[in-house]
Design a protein around this motif. Structure first.
Motif, PDB file in Angstrom:
ATOM      1  N   LEU A  23     -23.364  43.275   8.682  1.00  0.00           N
ATOM      2  CA  LEU A  23     -22.691  44.322   9.437  1.00  0.00           C
ATOM      3  C   LEU A  23     -22.190  45.421   8.513  1.00  0.00           C
ATOM      4  O   LEU A  23     -21.874  45.188   7.338  1.00  0.00           O
ATOM      5  N   ASP A  24     -22.084  46.637   9.051  1.00  0.00           N
ATOM      6  CA  ASP A  24     -21.511  47.731   8.270  1.00  0.00           C
ATOM      7  C   ASP A  24     -19.996  47.731   8.443  1.00  0.00           C
ATOM      8  O   ASP A  24     -19.426  46.842   9.081  1.00  0.00           O
ATOM      9  N   ASP A  25     -19.323  48.730   7.880  1.00  0.00           N
ATOM     10  CA  ASP A  25     -17.859  48.777   7.917  1.00  0.00           C
ATOM     11  C   ASP A  25     -17.310  48.879   9.333  1.00  0.00           C
ATOM     12  O   ASP A  25     -16.179  48.446   9.602  1.00  0.00           O
ATOM     13  N   ALA A  34     -34.333  45.832   8.115  1.00  0.00           N
ATOM     14  CA  ALA A  34     -33.559  46.677   9.026  1.00  0.00           C
ATOM     15  C   ALA A  34     -33.646  46.123  10.444  1.00  0.00           C
ATOM     16  O   ALA A  34     -34.687  45.629  10.876  1.00  0.00           O
ATOM     17  N   ALA A  35     -32.517  46.203  11.170  1.00  0.00           N
ATOM     18  CA  ALA A  35     -32.433  45.598  12.504  1.00  0.00           C
ATOM     19  C   ALA A  35     -33.396  46.227  13.500  1.00  0.00           C
ATOM     20  O   ALA A  35     -33.858  45.560  14.436  1.00  0.00           O
ATOM     21  N   ASP A  36     -33.710  47.504  13.332  1.00  0.00           N
ATOM     22  CA  ASP A  36     -34.547  48.190  14.304  1.00  0.00           C
ATOM     23  C   ASP A  36     -35.982  48.389  13.812  1.00  0.00           C
ATOM     24  O   ASP A  36     -36.721  49.187  14.357  1.00  0.00           O
ATOM     25  N   ARG A  69     -36.408  44.756  17.929  1.00  0.00           N
ATOM     26  CA  ARG A  69     -35.259  44.269  17.165  1.00  0.00           C
ATOM     27  C   ARG A  69     -35.408  42.785  16.811  1.00  0.00           C
ATOM     28  O   ARG A  69     -34.443  42.115  16.447  1.00  0.00           O
ATOM     29  N   ASP A  78     -20.961  47.159  13.082  1.00  0.00           N
ATOM     30  CA  ASP A  78     -22.258  47.262  13.741  1.00  0.00           C
ATOM     31  C   ASP A  78     -23.342  46.621  12.876  1.00  0.00           C
ATOM     32  O   ASP A  78     -23.263  46.627  11.640  1.00  0.00           O
ATOM     33  N   LEU A  79     -24.351  46.077  13.534  1.00  0.00           N
ATOM     34  CA  LEU A  79     -25.438  45.420  12.827  1.00  0.00           C
ATOM     35  C   LEU A  79     -26.210  46.430  11.988  1.00  0.00           C
ATOM     36  O   LEU A  79     -26.708  47.437  12.496  1.00  0.00           O
ATOM     37  N   GLN A  80     -26.293  46.146  10.688  1.00  0.00           N
ATOM     38  CA  GLN A  80     -27.009  47.030   9.776  1.00  0.00           C
ATOM     39  C   GLN A  80     -28.400  46.504   9.460  1.00  0.00           C
ATOM     40  O   GLN A  80     -29.377  47.250   9.464  1.00  0.00           O
ATOM     41  N   ARG A  81     -28.475  45.201   9.178  1.00  0.00           N
ATOM     42  CA  ARG A  81     -29.756  44.611   8.807  1.00  0.00           C
ATOM     43  C   ARG A  81     -29.666  43.082   8.939  1.00  0.00           C
ATOM     44  O   ARG A  81     -28.600  42.534   9.218  1.00  0.00           O
ATOM     45  N   TYR A  82     -30.817  42.447   8.743  1.00  0.00           N
ATOM     46  CA  TYR A  82     -30.872  40.989   8.632  1.00  0.00           C
ATOM     47  C   TYR A  82     -31.335  40.630   7.223  1.00  0.00           C
ATOM     48  O   TYR A  82     -32.201  41.310   6.660  1.00  0.00           O
TER      49      TYR A  82
END
Length: 412
Positions: free
Chosen positions: A142-144, A172-174, A113, A147-151
């Protein structure tokens, strides 16, 4: 009538304090061997390590991963005795990390991550570093649900008015891509187990600098413009960081709180950008500028090999560099490790006037393909390269790195 031969000394009954003094002067391969002699020697060796009393400076080793060791262990090749040791490591698995630094016995690693960790392979201790989201040019999205969606990685420096050369790039965060693009090298001011430790990070975009203290919550951006920054390497000396840019200039950064003060100690020495440049100090105290020349091994590949290494002594008074024909008894270590010289008088397992190098090519590290890593020993006298181990056993990721083991534990 002859007297019966005297019996040999019973070394198992050596007083514990004397035994501890003797073992404390051994390099770790010999310490481990001495622990196998008898129960009392084994207990003494364990006591040294358990109580943090084993602090003998070690000969640098090559740390790397192999399929045989598995995802949660690494191999440590000792240059002192030419032997490989397998060491278990804590999660996240070392096979899933990138290595972006090695200083004072600690690795700086980035997990899946893109979060950074300090890891001491000798003691198994691990520390989390400030979040990637606190790097100036990195923005969490962040998404709705929150939560972390991306950087998003933005491309700007400190020049005002601010101008971005391209739109922010999403990661993508992962996924692994952000850590490969963002992190170039991290160096430490000291062993974190010995007190206040500052980290200096060279990172993209534009090879800029940020710093943080171990235990702090964020990275502090050093605001420099494109032409001032573009750094290739850094070391810590006499209370300040010394960073070398791609034009060979050396800048001294003094850290106070969340601010860094810059002084130019060597003007730019090159008319072109050299991407494989290192700064180090000889054991006698001189600054060195090291230029690494690589060649492509094939026309359609980013895989490169070190073909030449040029070493220059830095003359701060005349603001120039002087070609060095020999480093005398010193050996030099470069790569993702803290660039340093080591005296072969103190460490006879090393080769004098040689450069020990590992792969740190920026573009091959960004690429998703696996490459045969550029690792070897270069002779400044014969201008030839030899392999460390034949055949080379390491996997291409994480990259092999030089590390000087430290068995000093953090005083919690």
């Amino acid at each position: 009538m002859k007297e019966p031969p005297a019996l040999g000394a019973d070394w198992s009954k050596l007083p514990a304090d004397i035994l501890g003094t003797i073992q404390g002067e051994l390099e770790f391969p010999d310490l481990f061997r001495s622990a196998a002699i008898c129960p009392s020697w084994r207990a003494a060796a364990r006591s040294l390590r358990r109580h943090g009393l084993y602090s003998r400076p070690q000969t640098p080793c090559l740390l790397y991963s192999t399929a045989a060791a598995g995802a949660r262990a690494a191999e440590l090749y000792s240059l002192a005795d030419r032997t490989t040791y397998t060491i278990p490591l804590p999660d996240p698995p070392i096979a899933e990390r990138s290595v972006v630094g090695s200083s004072h016995g600690w690795l700086v690693t980035a997990d899946a991550r893109s979060e950074l960790h300090l890891l001491n392979p000798a003691t198994g201790e691990q520390l989390a570093l400030p979040p990637v989201a606190t790097v100036e040019q990195v923005s969490p999205v962040l998404d709705d649900a929150g939560d972390l969606q991306r950087y998003d990685l933005s491309f700007y420096d400190a020049k005002l008015p601010r101008k971005e050369n391209q739109p922010p790039q999403p990661y993508a965060a992962d996924r692994l891509r952000l850590r490969r693009v963002l992190y170039l090298k991290v160096v430490l001011s000291c062993d974190p187990s010995r007190g206040d430790c500052i980290l200096m990070m060279i990172h993209n975009p534009y090879r800029q600098l940020s710093f943080a203290r171990v235990g702090s919550s964020k990275w502090h951006w050093i605001t420099t413009s494109f032409w001032v920054s573009q750094y290739s390497d850094g070391i810590y000396h006499d209370g300040a960081f010394y960073a070398m840019n791609l034009l060979g200039g050396i800048h001294r950064y003094t850290i106070e709180g969340s601010c860094a003060t810059r002084d130019i100690v060597l003007k730019d020495t090159l008319p072109y950008m050299a991407y494989s440049m290192y700064i180090a100090r000889t054991t006698s105290g001189d600054f060195l500028q090291i230029r690494r020349i690589t060649t492509d091994t094939s026309e359609d590949s980013l895989e490169t090999r070190t073909s030449d290494l040029e070493v220059f002594k830095v003359d701060l008074e005349d603001q120039q560099t002087v070609d060095v024909d020999t480093m005398g008894d010193d050996s030099l270590f470069i790569g993702h490790n803290y660039s340093c010289c080591v005296s072969t008088k103190d460490y006879p397992g090393l080769r004098p006037n040689h450069v020990y190098f590992t792969d740190d090519d920026e573009y091959s590290l960004m690429d998703d393909q696996d490459y045969r890593r550029d690792v070897g020993v270069y002779s400044l006298e014969s201008k030839s390269t030899t392999e460390i181990v034949t055949p080379e056993p390491w996997l291409s990721r994480p990259i092999p790195v030089w590390i000087t083991p430290s068995f000093t534990k953090i005083n919690k």
